[in-house]
Design an enzyme around this catalytic site. Structure first.
Site, PDB file in Angstrom:
ATOM      1  N   ASP A   6       1.046  -1.157  -0.123  1.00  0.00           N
ATOM      2  CA  ASP A   6       0.002   0.010  -0.063  1.00  0.00           C
ATOM      3  C   ASP A   6       0.914   1.137  -0.042  1.00  0.00           C
ATOM      4  OD1 ASP A   6      -2.004   1.763   0.205  1.00  0.00           O
ATOM      5  OD2 ASP A   6      -2.579   1.368   2.252  1.00  0.00           O
ATOM      6  N   GLU A  67      -1.517  -1.296  -4.478  1.00  0.00           N
ATOM      7  CA  GLU A  67      -2.439  -0.464  -4.495  1.00  0.00           C
ATOM      8  C   GLU A  67      -2.403   0.358  -5.616  1.00  0.00           C
ATOM      9  OE1 GLU A  67      -5.410   0.467  -1.346  1.00  0.00           O
ATOM     10  OE2 GLU A  67      -4.490   2.148  -1.330  1.00  0.00           O
ATOM     11  N   ASP A 141      -2.760   1.057   6.743  1.00  0.00           N
ATOM     12  CA  ASP A 141      -1.769   0.737   5.763  1.00  0.00           C
ATOM     13  C   ASP A 141      -1.236  -0.828   5.613  1.00  0.00           C
ATOM     14  OD1 ASP A 141      -1.234   3.856   4.429  1.00  0.00           O
ATOM     15  OD2 ASP A 141      -1.471   3.599   6.664  1.00  0.00           O
TER      16      ASP A 141
END
Length: 158
Positions: A6, A67, A141
């Site tokens: 992330d 992501e 995260d």
């Protein structure tokens, strides 16, 4: 092994798992400073590059699930640097012949919880169940990175 990432400038979540969903390493590459000047952003990009250069050399990773960039009015100021963080990871993956896969934040939510509009806390709760964690990850995260690693393992086609 599968790696979920992330990406972020101040907090970059990562999670490395095995085929059996055991967690090898998961956490946050964190910097506590806010309102970084351009020079500190550049230094941060170098730090992230060095971290993943060593990390990807150390482990035999099949796929990285990252992501995709998602910008709102709240994070446009550091968009250039988040993009740079992603490219640091992508370059290291390409150097190591690791497949790169991507999900948007809403695709992650949908595939983990079944709900496109799930709140972050719901994603964290599902991640706890998937990995049989006793405690919720400290940062969302890190939970997102664990979710991405799970999806990489589940959807990866050898």
């Amino acid at each position: 092994m599968f790696l979920g990432i992330d990406p972020g400038v101040r907090k970059l979540g990562y999670a490395l798992i095995k085929d059996d969903l055991s967690i090898i390493d998961a956490g946050i590459v964190l910097i506590n400073e806010k309102n970084l000047d351009r020079e500190k952003y550049f230094q941060r990009m170098l730090e992230i590059n060095n971290f993943f250069e060593e990390f990807l050399w150390k482990y035999k990773i099949k796929a990285i699930w990252m992501e995709k960039l998602f910008f709102t009015k709240f994070n446009q100021a550091n968009a250039e640097f988040v993009f740079g963080m992603r490219w640091n990871v992508i370059i290291q993956a390409l150097k190591n012949n690791i497949e790169i896969l991507e999900f948007t934040p809403t695709e992650l939510k949908k595939n983990i919880t079944g709900n496109w509009k799930a709140e972050k806390i719901l994603v964290q709760n599902f991640v706890m169940k998937i990995y049989w964690l006793k405690n919720m990850p400290q940062y969302n995260d890190s939970a997102d990175a664990l979710g991405l690693a799970f999806l990489a393992k589940r959807l990866y086609k050898e």
